[in-house]
Design a protein around this motif. Structure first.
Motif, PDB file in Angstrom:
ATOM      1  N   PRO A  11       0.804  -1.219   0.000  1.00 54.92           N
ATOM      2  CA  PRO A  11       0.000   0.000   0.000  1.00 54.92           C
ATOM      3  C   PRO A  11       0.840   1.273   0.000  1.00 54.92           C
ATOM      4  O   PRO A  11       0.427   2.271  -0.548  1.00 54.92           O
ATOM      5  CB  PRO A  11      -0.806  -0.088   1.287  1.00 54.92           C
ATOM      6  CG  PRO A  11      -0.585  -1.429   1.849  1.00 54.92           C
ATOM      7  CD  PRO A  11       0.524  -2.094   1.109  1.00 54.92           C
ATOM      8  N   MET A  47      -3.161  -8.366  -5.151  1.00 51.38           N
ATOM      9  CA  MET A  47      -3.954  -8.060  -3.963  1.00 51.38           C
ATOM     10  C   MET A  47      -5.315  -8.766  -4.033  1.00 51.38           C
ATOM     11  O   MET A  47      -5.749  -9.402  -3.068  1.00 51.38           O
ATOM     12  CB  MET A  47      -4.121  -6.541  -3.844  1.00 51.38           C
ATOM     13  CG  MET A  47      -4.802  -6.057  -2.590  1.00 51.38           C
ATOM     14  SD  MET A  47      -6.587  -5.881  -2.765  1.00 51.38           S
ATOM     15  CE  MET A  47      -6.716  -4.566  -3.971  1.00 51.38           C
ATOM     16  N   THR A  89      -9.191   0.212  -2.978  1.00 47.13           N
ATOM     17  CA  THR A  89     -10.139  -0.181  -1.937  1.00 47.13           C
ATOM     18  C   THR A  89     -11.428  -0.723  -2.560  1.00 47.13           C
ATOM     19  O   THR A  89     -12.008  -1.702  -2.076  1.00 47.13           O
ATOM     20  CB  THR A  89     -10.449   1.011  -1.003  1.00 47.13           C
ATOM     21  OG1 THR A  89      -9.272   1.311  -0.261  1.00 47.13           O
ATOM     22  CG2 THR A  89     -11.576   0.687  -0.036  1.00 47.13           C
TER      23      THR A  89
ATOM     24  N   ARG B  44     -12.734  -0.118   5.448  1.00 49.02           N
ATOM     25  CA  ARG B  44     -12.423  -0.757   4.161  1.00 49.02           C
ATOM     26  C   ARG B  44     -11.017  -0.402   3.702  1.00 49.02           C
ATOM     27  O   ARG B  44     -10.304  -1.250   3.162  1.00 49.02           O
ATOM     28  CB  ARG B  44     -13.451  -0.342   3.109  1.00 49.02           C
ATOM     29  CG  ARG B  44     -14.737  -1.127   3.240  1.00 49.02           C
ATOM     30  CD  ARG B  44     -15.740  -0.765   2.187  1.00 49.02           C
ATOM     31  NE  ARG B  44     -16.863  -1.699   2.207  1.00 49.02           N
ATOM     32  CZ  ARG B  44     -18.055  -1.450   1.669  1.00 49.02           C
ATOM     33  NH1 ARG B  44     -18.269  -0.287   1.088  1.00 49.02           N
ATOM     34  NH2 ARG B  44     -19.003  -2.342   1.721  1.00 49.02           N
ATOM     35  N   ALA B  45     -10.649   0.865   3.890  1.00 47.83           N
ATOM     36  CA  ALA B  45      -9.299   1.279   3.494  1.00 47.83           C
ATOM     37  C   ALA B  45      -8.257   0.531   4.326  1.00 47.83           C
ATOM     38  O   ALA B  45      -7.220   0.104   3.819  1.00 47.83           O
ATOM     39  CB  ALA B  45      -9.142   2.793   3.660  1.00 47.83           C
ATOM     40  N   THR B  46      -8.555   0.361   5.618  1.00 48.97           N
ATOM     41  CA  THR B  46      -7.646  -0.380   6.502  1.00 48.97           C
ATOM     42  C   THR B  46      -7.518  -1.825   6.041  1.00 48.97           C
ATOM     43  O   THR B  46      -6.404  -2.370   5.949  1.00 48.97           O
ATOM     44  CB  THR B  46      -8.184  -0.336   7.950  1.00 48.97           C
ATOM     45  OG1 THR B  46      -8.276   1.024   8.358  1.00 48.97           O
ATOM     46  CG2 THR B  46      -7.269  -1.089   8.889  1.00 48.97           C
ATOM     47  N   LEU B  47      -8.640  -2.441   5.742  1.00 49.94           N
ATOM     48  CA  LEU B  47      -8.622  -3.839   5.312  1.00 49.94           C
ATOM     49  C   LEU B  47      -7.896  -3.995   3.970  1.00 49.94           C
ATOM     50  O   LEU B  47      -7.286  -5.029   3.705  1.00 49.94           O
ATOM     51  CB  LEU B  47     -10.055  -4.378   5.207  1.00 49.94           C
ATOM     52  CG  LEU B  47     -10.740  -4.590   6.557  1.00 49.94           C
ATOM     53  CD1 LEU B  47     -12.236  -4.812   6.385  1.00 49.94           C
ATOM     54  CD2 LEU B  47     -10.115  -5.779   7.293  1.00 49.94           C
ATOM     55  N   THR B  48      -7.970  -2.940   3.151  1.00 52.46           N
ATOM     56  CA  THR B  48      -7.262  -2.989   1.872  1.00 52.46           C
ATOM     57  C   THR B  48      -5.758  -3.069   2.102  1.00 52.46           C
ATOM     58  O   THR B  48      -5.044  -3.779   1.399  1.00 52.46           O
ATOM     59  CB  THR B  48      -7.613  -1.749   1.031  1.00 52.46           C
ATOM     60  OG1 THR B  48      -9.024  -1.726   0.839  1.00 52.46           O
ATOM     61  CG2 THR B  48      -6.930  -1.789  -0.320  1.00 52.46           C
ATOM     62  N   GLN B  49      -5.283  -2.354   3.132  1.00 52.99           N
ATOM     63  CA  GLN B  49      -3.855  -2.432   3.454  1.00 52.99           C
ATOM     64  C   GLN B  49      -3.475  -3.824   3.924  1.00 52.99           C
ATOM     65  O   GLN B  49      -2.430  -4.358   3.558  1.00 52.99           O
ATOM     66  CB  GLN B  49      -3.507  -1.412   4.541  1.00 52.99           C
ATOM     67  CG  GLN B  49      -3.727   0.018   4.089  1.00 52.99           C
ATOM     68  CD  GLN B  49      -3.070   0.999   5.035  1.00 52.99           C
ATOM     69  OE1 GLN B  49      -1.905   0.827   5.391  1.00 52.99           O
ATOM     70  NE2 GLN B  49      -3.801   1.997   5.452  1.00 52.99           N
ATOM     71  N   VAL B  50      -4.336  -4.410   4.764  1.00 57.34           N
ATOM     72  CA  VAL B  50      -4.060  -5.766   5.233  1.00 57.34           C
ATOM     73  C   VAL B  50      -4.034  -6.726   4.043  1.00 57.34           C
ATOM     74  O   VAL B  50      -3.128  -7.556   3.909  1.00 57.34           O
ATOM     75  CB  VAL B  50      -5.124  -6.215   6.265  1.00 57.34           C
ATOM     76  CG1 VAL B  50      -4.917  -7.666   6.658  1.00 57.34           C
ATOM     77  CG2 VAL B  50      -5.080  -5.312   7.490  1.00 57.34           C
ATOM     78  N   SER B  51      -5.014  -6.568   3.162  1.00 53.88           N
ATOM     79  CA  SER B  51      -5.090  -7.461   1.999  1.00 53.88           C
ATOM     80  C   SER B  51      -3.882  -7.275   1.082  1.00 53.88           C
ATOM     81  O   SER B  51      -3.352  -8.240   0.537  1.00 53.88           O
ATOM     82  CB  SER B  51      -6.371  -7.190   1.198  1.00 53.88           C
ATOM     83  OG  SER B  51      -7.500  -7.491   1.988  1.00 53.88           O
ATOM     84  N   SER B  52      -3.473  -6.014   0.906  1.00 53.95           N
ATOM     85  CA  SER B  52      -2.338  -5.747   0.021  1.00 53.95           C
ATOM     86  C   SER B  52      -1.067  -6.404   0.548  1.00 53.95           C
ATOM     87  O   SER B  52      -0.212  -6.828  -0.225  1.00 53.95           O
ATOM     88  CB  SER B  52      -2.109  -4.241  -0.118  1.00 53.95           C
ATOM     89  OG  SER B  52      -3.210  -3.655  -0.774  1.00 53.95           O
TER      90      SER B  52
END
Lengths: 198, 241
Positions: A11, A47, A89, B44-52
């Protein structure tokens, strides 16, 4: 190579210019530009596939779902609204939702519940262990480490296990309200640790 | 569900950890709730970082398959529905025949029956209706896009197989005096009046209607209080299906 590909997707890299780039690619894709969409695929596929694979687990099914996710992003590209969040996102949200639809639509969801009940202790360190050690991944791992074991367990069973919070309550044999609180407190702490993405 | 309960579901919603029923209830609430909206976006933005951080490249061959399918997949337009509505009304004008008039009359009867049958139903009946629709294998649900810029949100859940649709409206401004909201099921052939939504019910409207046609869109217009067999007002909420 896994690490290199993963680092490219971290990210931190996509916070600034690349984030806008993904949004721009998506907007161009929305006007039917398949070349831009191919570029977007290169940026987001690791991702998307990572989150789908984590939830679905079966590699063949995960590939199918990843394909569905990208076709969906293509179909809906013109409706992407950058003011509501980044392209990345949006893709992660669609990917997780599709993966969840896949596992919940299967009657296998009962089997999944049983399997996870058997592995619930082993399960909750798995995700942390899988986060590889690039800088950004270390940051995420550290953030996950800031959650209490109970919070992390509840968040991971929900997000990666694909369970509803009610199912998580059954798995952990605690009250639904307790799980709801752990999930909420865990997500708030995770958000505070990682911040937003902008 | 109390307000506080609904607010506390934002994290579980972002994790996709709500069952269909709670999800519907939360979605009906959160678009008009700034706190929940911000929470969901942040989570959602936080989870996107975890997913990335857990990225796994798919097999190289997948890209070709995706691009091949994309090449033959039609994209949705950003906001085509008002055009659909206009074409539809124009077609009606060109083909204003006795049968259309009869169909319109039938629609009015359907509206009256619908309103009589379903007005005054309790909240729990509505919840049961919604659950019954969402249990169907062909259940769909859409958010209606607000075209008027006023407060309020509508969503529709329906099952063609069951022949029922549930409308959920929240935080609606009152309709102008002598006017009412009216729900339309739009097909390529016609716009069917589904239900007149009584402004006297205030900000929240829950309505179950018979709907066996296959919608290409759902729309809400402002019409005379008694309802109209054809849409005359401008579209204030719309969802392309």
């Amino acid at each position: 190579m896994g690490v290199l590909r993963a680092m490219r997707a971290r990210p931190h890299d996509v916070d600034g210019d690349e984030l806008d780039a993904a949004g721009n690619l998506l907007r161009r894709a929305g006007r039917g530009d398949q070349v831009s969409f191919a570029e977007l695929y290169d940026q987001l596929a690791p991702m998307v596939h990572g989150v789908v694979l984590k939830v679905v687990r079966d590699p063949a099914q995960a590939e199918e779902v990843t394909q569905e996710v990208f076709v969906e992003l293509w179909r809906l590209a013109a409706r992407f609204d950058g003011t509501k969040g980044s392209a990345r996102t949006w893709a992660a949200t669609v990917a997780h939702r599709r993966a969840i639809d896949r596992v919940r639509s299967e009657q296998a969801s009962r089997d999944r519940l049983q399997r996870d009940a058997a592995h619930v202790v082993r399960e909750h360190d798995t995700v942390v262990a899988e986060v590889e050690s690039s800088l950004e991944q270390a940051r995420v791992r550290k953030a996950l480490g800031q959650l209490s074991d109970l919070q992390r367990e509840a968040v991971e069973l929900a997000y990666f296990g694909g369970h509803t919070y009610r199912e998580v309550a059954v798995l952990l044999d605690v009250a639904e309200g307790t799980v709801k609180s752990r999930i909420r407190d865990g997500m708030i702490r995770l958000r505070d640790e990682l911040g937003g993405e902008s | 569900m109390s307000d506080i309960d609904v607010h506390h579901l934002a994290a579980a919603y972002a994790l996709d950890a709500l069952d269909d029923h709670e999800r519907a209830a939360f979605e009906a609430h959160y678009r008009s709730c700034e706190v929940c909206h911000t929470d969901v976006s942040d989570f959602r933005a936080t989870l996107t970082q975890v997913s990335s951080a857990m990225a796994v490249p798919p097999p190289e061959s997948l890209k070709d398959r995706v691009l091949a399918e994309v090449a033959v997949t039609r994209q949705l337009s950003p906001a085509v529905v008002p055009a659909v509505m206009h074409i539809d009304l124009a077609a009606r004008r060109r083909a204003r025949t006795v049968s259309i008039t009869l169909a319109a009359a039938a629609a009015v009867v359907a509206v009256v029956i619908g309103v009589l049958a379903f007005s005054g139903r309790s909240q729990s009946t509505y919840a049961n209706d919604l659950a019954r629709v969402l249990e169907q294998p062909d259940a769909r649900m859409v958010d209606l896009q607000n075209k008027s810029g006023t407060a309020g949100s509508f969503k529709v859940a329906w099952s063609k197989g069951l022949g029922e649709a549930v409308l959920i409206g929240e935080n609606l401004p009152p309709a102008p005096s002598d006017k009412a909201y009216e729900l339309w099921l739009v097909t390529p052939q016609q716009s069917m009046a589904m239900s007149v939504l009584d402004p006297a019910t205030g900000g929240n409207v829950h309505r179950t209607v018979k709907a066996s046609a296959d919608p290409s869109a759902w729309a809400i217009t402002v019409e005379p209080k008694a309802g109209s067999p054809v849409a005359t007002g401008s579209i204030i909420y719309v969802a392309n299906v």
